[in-house]
Scaffold this motif. Structure first.
Motif, PDB file in Angstrom:
ATOM      1  N   ARG A  89       0.842  -1.204   0.000  1.00  0.00           N
ATOM      2  CA  ARG A  89       0.000   0.000   0.000  1.00  0.00           C
ATOM      3  C   ARG A  89       0.877   1.255   0.000  1.00  0.00           C
ATOM      4  O   ARG A  89       1.963   1.254   0.567  1.00  0.00           O
ATOM      5  CB  ARG A  89      -0.914   0.007   1.214  1.00  0.00           C
ATOM      6  CG  ARG A  89      -1.965  -1.086   1.180  1.00  0.00           C
ATOM      7  CD  ARG A  89      -3.014  -0.902   2.255  1.00  0.00           C
ATOM      8  NE  ARG A  89      -2.461  -0.516   3.545  1.00  0.00           N
ATOM      9  CZ  ARG A  89      -2.652  -1.204   4.664  1.00  0.00           C
ATOM     10  NH1 ARG A  89      -3.384  -2.286   4.660  1.00  0.00           N
ATOM     11  NH2 ARG A  89      -2.133  -0.783   5.803  1.00  0.00           N
ATOM     12  N   ALA A  90       0.352   2.302  -0.612  1.00  0.00           N
ATOM     13  CA  ALA A  90       1.107   3.552  -0.734  1.00  0.00           C
ATOM     14  C   ALA A  90       1.564   4.074   0.627  1.00  0.00           C
ATOM     15  O   ALA A  90       2.696   4.535   0.781  1.00  0.00           O
ATOM     16  CB  ALA A  90       0.277   4.606  -1.459  1.00  0.00           C
ATOM     17  N   SER A  91       0.707   3.990   1.636  1.00  0.00           N
ATOM     18  CA  SER A  91       1.079   4.492   2.961  1.00  0.00           C
ATOM     19  C   SER A  91       2.219   3.660   3.551  1.00  0.00           C
ATOM     20  O   SER A  91       3.136   4.204   4.175  1.00  0.00           O
ATOM     21  CB  SER A  91      -0.124   4.480   3.901  1.00  0.00           C
ATOM     22  OG  SER A  91      -0.624   3.164   4.052  1.00  0.00           O
ATOM     23  N   GLU A  92       2.182   2.348   3.344  1.00  0.00           N
ATOM     24  CA  GLU A  92       3.262   1.483   3.847  1.00  0.00           C
ATOM     25  C   GLU A  92       4.562   1.765   3.104  1.00  0.00           C
ATOM     26  O   GLU A  92       5.624   1.834   3.721  1.00  0.00           O
ATOM     27  CB  GLU A  92       2.881   0.018   3.690  1.00  0.00           C
ATOM     28  CG  GLU A  92       1.752  -0.412   4.589  1.00  0.00           C
ATOM     29  CD  GLU A  92       1.356  -1.865   4.387  1.00  0.00           C
ATOM     30  OE1 GLU A  92       1.939  -2.554   3.520  1.00  0.00           O
ATOM     31  OE2 GLU A  92       0.460  -2.313   5.114  1.00  0.00           O
ATOM     32  N   ARG A  93       4.459   1.928   1.781  1.00  0.00           N
ATOM     33  CA  ARG A  93       5.661   2.235   0.991  1.00  0.00           C
ATOM     34  C   ARG A  93       6.302   3.516   1.486  1.00  0.00           C
ATOM     35  O   ARG A  93       7.517   3.582   1.668  1.00  0.00           O
ATOM     36  CB  ARG A  93       5.307   2.389  -0.495  1.00  0.00           C
ATOM     37  CG  ARG A  93       4.969   1.104  -1.178  1.00  0.00           C
ATOM     38  CD  ARG A  93       5.001   1.223  -2.687  1.00  0.00           C
ATOM     39  NE  ARG A  93       4.348   2.390  -3.236  1.00  0.00           N
ATOM     40  CZ  ARG A  93       3.171   2.382  -3.850  1.00  0.00           C
ATOM     41  NH1 ARG A  93       2.500   1.257  -3.964  1.00  0.00           N
ATOM     42  NH2 ARG A  93       2.669   3.493  -4.342  1.00  0.00           N
TER      43      ARG A  93
END
Length: 110
Positions: A89-93
């Motif tokens: 996910r973008a937030s995790e990346r």
């Protein structure tokens, strides 16, 4: 705060981020996996394994020994590419990439 102390904090932050994003819990690689000559042990480990069992461990050893920092650390671009390919996910990346980029800066500027 010394660069070694700052690096210790940054490594703990990377660990916490990896835990929060589900990238920490995994089996250790087989002993032979550590003999890889490929960058990031790409042929024998996932990048998460490499971060946890190689990158963090080696930098912790530098911190404990108060050893000189390597001349350059540029791990963040590889981490960002791997995370994008893995479908994270973008937030995790963003969280993981920022934690690694901070370590890159501390080591390179240290």
């Amino acid at each position: 705060m010394s660069v070694h102390q700052e690096l210790a904090v940054a490594l703990r932050e990377l660990e916490a981020t990896m835990r929060a994003t589900g990238q920490w819990r995994m089996e250790p690689p087989e002993a032979a996996a550590f003999a890889s000559v490929e960058p990031f042990c790409a042929d024998t480990m996932s990048l998460s394994q490499w971060l946890r069992f190689v990158f963090i461990v080696r930098l912790e050893a530098l911190v404990e020994a108060r050893a000189p920092m390597p001349a350059k650390c540029e791990v963040a671009p590889a981490v960002e590419a791997w995370l994008a390919e893995s479908g994270a996910r973008a937030s995790e990346r963003q969280m993981i990439a920022e934690a690694v980029a901070r370590i890159d800066r501390l080591v390179t500027e240290g």
